[in-house]
Write a protein that holds these residues in place. Structure first.
Motif, PDB file in Angstrom:
ATOM      1  N   LEU A  31      -0.998 -10.413  -3.018  1.00  0.00           N
ATOM      2  CA  LEU A  31       0.024  -9.951  -2.075  1.00  0.00           C
ATOM      3  C   LEU A  31      -0.620  -9.559  -0.749  1.00  0.00           C
ATOM      4  CD1 LEU A  31       3.010  -9.067  -1.525  1.00  0.00           C
ATOM      5  CD2 LEU A  31       2.332  -6.801  -2.324  1.00  0.00           C
ATOM      6  N   ALA A  63       7.035  -8.420   6.250  1.00  0.00           N
ATOM      7  CA  ALA A  63       5.858  -8.897   5.523  1.00  0.00           C
ATOM      8  C   ALA A  63       6.365  -9.393   4.181  1.00  0.00           C
ATOM      9  CB  ALA A  63       4.878  -7.757   5.321  1.00  0.00           C
ATOM     10  N   THR A  87      -2.400  -8.086   4.725  1.00  0.00           N
ATOM     11  CA  THR A  87      -2.578  -6.642   4.785  1.00  0.00           C
ATOM     12  C   THR A  87      -4.035  -6.340   4.452  1.00  0.00           C
ATOM     13  OG1 THR A  87      -0.359  -6.476   3.829  1.00  0.00           O
ATOM     14  CG2 THR A  87      -1.668  -4.456   3.937  1.00  0.00           C
ATOM     15  N   ALA A 131      -2.616   1.025  -2.378  1.00  0.00           N
ATOM     16  CA  ALA A 131      -3.564   0.783  -1.284  1.00  0.00           C
ATOM     17  C   ALA A 131      -2.966  -0.197  -0.277  1.00  0.00           C
ATOM     18  CB  ALA A 131      -4.888   0.264  -1.844  1.00  0.00           C
ATOM     19  N   VAL A 132      -2.267  -1.199  -0.789  1.00  0.00           N
ATOM     20  CA  VAL A 132      -1.603  -2.162   0.101  1.00  0.00           C
ATOM     21  C   VAL A 132      -0.533  -1.442   0.935  1.00  0.00           C
ATOM     22  CG1 VAL A 132      -0.062  -4.167   0.176  1.00  0.00           C
ATOM     23  CG2 VAL A 132      -2.050  -4.183  -1.341  1.00  0.00           C
ATOM     24  N   GLY A 133       0.262  -0.606   0.286  1.00  0.00           N
ATOM     25  CA  GLY A 133       1.339   0.099   0.989  1.00  0.00           C
ATOM     26  C   GLY A 133       0.807   1.009   2.088  1.00  0.00           C
ATOM     27  N   ALA A 134      -0.257   1.730   1.784  1.00  0.00           N
ATOM     28  CA  ALA A 134      -0.821   2.658   2.767  1.00  0.00           C
ATOM     29  C   ALA A 134      -1.429   1.882   3.934  1.00  0.00           C
ATOM     30  CB  ALA A 134      -1.877   3.537   2.114  1.00  0.00           C
ATOM     31  N   HIS A 156      -0.535  -1.094   4.934  1.00  0.00           N
ATOM     32  CA  HIS A 156       0.591  -1.645   5.697  1.00  0.00           C
ATOM     33  C   HIS A 156       1.112  -0.590   6.677  1.00  0.00           C
ATOM     34  CE1 HIS A 156       4.140  -4.126   6.421  1.00  0.00           C
ATOM     35  NE2 HIS A 156       4.894  -3.054   6.245  1.00  0.00           N
ATOM     36  N   ALA A 157       1.118   0.661   6.228  1.00  0.00           N
ATOM     37  CA  ALA A 157       1.655   1.731   7.067  1.00  0.00           C
ATOM     38  C   ALA A 157       0.618   2.289   8.036  1.00  0.00           C
ATOM     39  CB  ALA A 157       2.220   2.844   6.199  1.00  0.00           C
ATOM     40  N   THR A 160       0.324 -11.428   2.685  1.00  0.00           N
ATOM     41  CA  THR A 160       0.973 -10.637   3.742  1.00  0.00           C
ATOM     42  C   THR A 160      -0.038 -10.240   4.815  1.00  0.00           C
ATOM     43  OG1 THR A 160       0.558  -8.598   2.521  1.00  0.00           O
ATOM     44  CG2 THR A 160       2.681  -9.658   2.181  1.00  0.00           C
TER      45      THR A 160
END
Ligand SMILES: Cc1ncc(C[n+]2csc(CCOP(=O)(O)OP(=O)(O)O)c2C)c(N)n1
Ligand code: SF4
Lengths: 634, 311
Positions: A311, A459, A317, A283-286, A288-289, A315
């Motif tokens: 995290l 980040a 996010t 969920a964090v990665g998505a 972020h993108a 970051t």
């Protein structure tokens, strides 16, 4: 208590179709113009074991399961037999009957499946004697036999609904409609035949000696029957969420399932992954993108999410996590509600960690606060958590369709476009000052999304400089920390000043006594307060949703306005009362706790009783499995 | 117009663009193998036609995790062991990004081992570089999952009783469609392999042998090495799973005894990436999901439409 309501309980074994039958029946009652509320009780097993669903229906609004019930449809448990004599779910055949009798109200109606529950077993229960004592009316019907005649033994549920309709004088029209929508061909034919046969047979075979009849009602507008899980999932959809990652764990699985099933049609992405650490990290990665995303779990899985939670915070996010509580510690009572993860959710993750936590108290609030969580998370680049429990997750209630008619919000909050990035601050090497603290408003420094021109930055979960380089300089550290800390205060101001309060109030404006609650206990408290005031007491209530930042202003005002207060919550240690004291730094001597942690939610009567025992200042405890923790100094 | 103009932008890209103009200087020790990875990435990325703003490098924690601090792309320095789930979600959210994940052997094969297996299994379209120095660097020299049996460290003073992990075999078994090993001491090969990994559609796992002169002076894993593609002794078919398995077994057995094979071990160009598979079953939109949020004309389905079934 009142005669103007029906509380219908269907009991049997898990896997017996109790859930689907009750869903349909609740909908039929809703379509007939009544307000409905369902309560589901089931053991942690897939087949067999005692399970029931209650449907409460009345002309007035219903916000809780009520006290006890007045109609029992007791199916047998034909699927699973527990081989162990001593096991808790011992004699499965009579369980749906024997296990349910304690809460049946005086004058209540019992229908049991004489095809599955033998006369001998019934005799063992002393049913006749007990019925006489309590004024119950018993109608044994061979539901299995009747269903079998039409070739489908499993359709005895339908037979049970037919019998119910006859005994309550209910029109079959809505039930027929719902069946026709859900199935077709032979199956529909057989079901309709069974429904009608059961109806007619009941009318012919029995002389009705009971008074209970279905109440009547009439809605002004169209209604939808929704569960808390539906409300959270739909709240996320309307908030613009199109990415979900998860790992199944009851009761959160419902939300995960609903979104997984709907996302493909909406161009969204759902991922079932290897564990909850991964789920939250995805969920964090998505996010972020550049996608509005979320994850969630129940306590045990949420424990694993504390790393990605921190995290996301460091970051900055945006992230929404859903936490669905069940009784613990550890795997606890997997299918039973509790409100005992509050402290855990507030403080999970190391160091001076901050997040936003909302605790909706009913279906509408679940929808609205999920949307709010997304708004806040994306505007302020901070994790937002929606905490609720197994009770709210599974209960169904009718909601005005008009309540939902609003637009999707694909707004990414404090995110810049490429045009805006061109104007933004960069360092000498052309890196975007993503974590600028110099002119950040409300602690928020707008972000860029990978792939955008002119937005390059790093980040990192380490402390970092404005462009994101790892940085251990004390001045930078203090500036960054202070900027991030500013967010929660800004959010508090926004919640207090710009938005409608998410706290809910009950009872008169002025009263001597206050009841404070949170989350799914709200409904029972609301009803208890109504009863207490009808009985001449002076009681008002507040149900709190803003857990972090805490609804400091509202709770202070409330506590100041009463002489004494009782905090009602489903846990053993009074976590919410503790939070109030921690946040406000006082009132320890004003608050008593009413606690319940036996795996079942509060009934309004228990809250009334808790009040009575407490106010009578007798040194005693309420009868039920409910406990009073006195105020400090008591 | 796309909201992500850096993606697919065609121009001459100088590799210096990948070097941050202002601070930070690498904090790696002199002689550290990590410099080799950084260098080969800086060379490979422009050669693969990538510009810094369309690349997202996602790292874990460790000396290795600092890679993207010294590489000027979009970067996400995550937490210990979690680079892969973050990276693969970014790729799902925007498949047009060039996503490269990197981390150490402790980070990737230890704490992140589960993510490694599952990312390989699903064959996410991305590159994963593991800095294999057979030691925990940043926490000062503890035994790692790739340290040889008998390896002595402060936390395993009597010598490790554990057999080291076999990263190549593991990755192959899990389902990675590109598996290679290279070494910091062979920059030319390293650059070529990284470039290939970036261009590969699917999960490209590169076990990158990096020396840690500070904590792992005894490690001999990088001298001497033999390039399996260059050597006549190894007439091995990179598309054959069986041959790859066999040669991996050989090298993983003797890695710590001095003979090290590097090069491409396995390449499967036919296996569809996870993103393709997910699109094929209708679980992923054709357009990058992330684009929608910037598209004023995007049609957003509302939950309101779903309420029909609740009436
Ligand atoms: C959850 C967690 N556990 C432990 C650590 C401490 N830690 C930081 S780096 C590291 C090991 C790094 O070793 P490796 O991944 O091999 O990378 P290297 O430093 O050798 O490049 C550990 C254990 C951490 N940051 N987070
Ligand atoms: S400790 Fe080892 S791995 Fe870390 S920077 Fe120094 S040489 Fe490199």
């Amino acid at each position: 208590m009142s005669d103007d309501e029906l509380i219908w309980r269907i009991a049997g074994g898990s896997g017996d179709g109790i859930d689907s039958t009750s869903q349909n029946f609740a909908k039929a009652l809703m379509r007939s113009g009544l307000n409905v509320f369902t309560h589901r009780h089931y053991p942690s097993r897939i087949r067999g074991g005692h399970t029931y669903v209650e449907i409460r229906a009345a002309e007035r609004e219903v916000q809780s399961r009520g006290d006890g019930y007045n109609f029992l449809l007791s199916l047998g448990d034909s699927f699973a037999r527990n081989p162990q004599e001593e096991a808790f779910y011992g004699n499965e055949e009579i369980k749906p009957l024997s296990e349910n009798l304690d809460e049946l109200r005086e004058g209540g109606v019992i229908v049991y499946d004489s095809g599955l529950i033998s006369d001998e077993d019934v005799a063992d229960l002393n049913l006749e004697e007990r019925a006489e004592e309590n004024g119950w009316h018993v109608y044994p019907v061979d539901l299995r036999g009747l269903a079998k005649e039409h070739g489908r033994e499993v359709m005895r549920n339908t037979a049970g609904v037919g019998v119910t309709a006859a005994l309550l004088d209910l029109d079959l029209e809505h039930i027929e409609d719902l069946m026709s929508d859900a199935m077709g061909g032979d199956v529909l034919e057989a079901n309709l035949e069974i429904l009608h046969d059961a109806y007619e047979m009941t009318e012919e075979d029995f002389e009705f000696e009971h008074d209970l009849r279905a109440p009547t009602g009439d809605h002004d507008t169209e209604q939808a029957l929704l569960s808390g899980s539906n409300a959270i999932a739909y709240g996320a959809i309307d908030a613009g969420c199109r990415f979900i990652a998860g790992y199944p764990m009851t009761p959160w699985t419902d939300v995960f399932t609903i979104l997984s099933q709907n996302f493909p049609d909406m161009g969204g992405v759902s991922e079932q992954v290897e564990d909850e650490i991964a789920a939250a990290a995805l969920a964090v990665g998505a996010s972020h993108a550049g996608v509005k995303s979320m994850s969630g779990s129940s306590g045990g899985g949420f424990a694993l999410m504390s790393e990605p939670l921190g995290l996301a915070e460091m970051t900055e996010t945006p992230l929404v996590l859903i936490e669905s509580m069940r009784a613990g510690p550890s795997t606890g009572l997997p299918t039973k509600p509790e409100q005992s993860d509050l402290e855990f959710v507030l403080y999970t993750s190391q160091a001076d960690s901050q997040r936003v936590v909302f605790a909706p108290g009913n279906i509408e609030e679940a929808y609205e606060q999920t949307r709010l969580a997304f708004d806040i998370a994306w505007d302020y680049q901070i994790p937002a958590i929606v905490i609720y429990d197994q009770k709210l997750s599974g209960e169904n209630k009718n909601v005005d369709i008009e309540f939902f008619d609003r637009e999707v919000s694909p707004d990414l909050g404090s995110t810049l476009t490429e045009d805006e990035l061109r104007e933004a601050a960069h360092d000498n090497s052309g890196k975007f000052k993503r974590f600028n603290y110099e002119d950040a408003e409300d602690g928020v420094s707008p972000r860029s999304i990978p792939g955008q021109k002119g937005g390059r930055y790093l980040a990192t979960g380490n402390e970092h400089s404005p462009v994101g380089h790892i940085n251990e300089d004390p001045d930078n550290r203090v500036a960054q920390m202070e900027r991030r800390l500013e967010k929660l205060e800004a959010i508090r101001t926004e919640l207090d000043e710009e938005r409608d309060s998410t706290q809910t109030y009950f009872g008169p404006d002025e009263a001597d006594y206050g009841i404070i609650t949170w989350g799914s206990s709200q409904g029972a408290v609301e009803e208890a307060i109504e009863r207490l005031n009808n009985d001449g007491h002076s009681v008002k209530g507040i149900s709190v949703s803003d857990m972090m930042p805490f609804a400091e202003k509202e709770v202070t005002e409330f506590l100041e306005s009463v002489d004494e207060a009782m905090v009602v919550e489903m846990n053993a240690t009074g976590q919410f009362r503790g939070l109030i004291q921690k946040e406000l730094g006082r009132y320890g001597d004003k608050m008593t706790s009413l606690l319940k942690f036996n795996g079942n939610p509060f009934e309004p009567g228990e809250v009334v009783e808790g009040y009575e025992v407490n106010v009578a200042e007798e040194d005693q405890q309420p009868d039920a499995q409910v406990r009073i923790e006195p105020a400090a100094g008591d | 117009m796309s909201a992500f103009n850096a993606i697919g932008e065609e121009r001459e890209i100088d590799r210096d663009e990948f070097t941050p103009g202002v601070e930070p200087q690498p904090t790696w020790c002199p002689g550290c193998g990590d410099f080799g990875v950084l260098k080969s990435l800086k060379q490979a990325l422009p050669e693969a036609g990538k510009n810094p703003e369309e690349v997202l490098t996602v790292t874990g924690i460790g000396c290795s995790g600092k890679l993207n601090s010294y590489l000027d792309t979009y970067g996400f320095h995550t937490i210990h062991g979690r680079s892969l789930p973050v990276a693969r979600a970014a790729k799902l959210a925007n498949p047009e990004l060039e996503v490269i994940a990197a981390g150490g052997d402790g980070d990737g094969y230890g704490i992140g081992g589960n993510h490694f297996i599952h990312t390989a299994r699903e064959n996410h379209d991305m590159t994963y570089i593991v800095f294999n120095n057979e030691i925990f660097g940043l926490t000062k020299g503890q035994t790692s999952p790739t340290s040889p049996k008998g390896h002595k460290s402060k936390t395993q003073p009597s010598g490790s009783a554990k057999t080291p992990i076999r990263p190549l075999s593991q990755s192959l078994t899990a389902g990675a469609s590109y598996v290679a090993r290279t070494a910091a001491v062979n920059p030319n090969q390293a650059k070529e392999i990284i470039k290939e990994a970036i261009e590969h559609d699917g999960f490209a796992h590169v076990d990158f042998l990096t020396q840690c002169p500070t904590w792992n002076k005894d490690a001999r894993q990088y001298v001497p090495y033999i390039d399996i593609q260059e050597s006549d002794d190894y007439d091995h078919d990179v598309n054959s799973r069986e041959e790859a398995a066999e040669i991996m077994r050989e090298t993983e057995d003797v890695l710590n005894e001095g003979t090290v094979l590097t090069g491409r071990y396995y390449v499967d160009d036919d296996r569809p990436s996870y993103q393709q598979e997910k699109k094929a079953v209708g679980e992923m939109p054709d357009e990058p999901l992330a684009e929608r949020y910037f598209d004023d004309d995007a049609e957003w389905e509302r939950s309101y439409d779903l309420l029909e079934r609740h009436k």
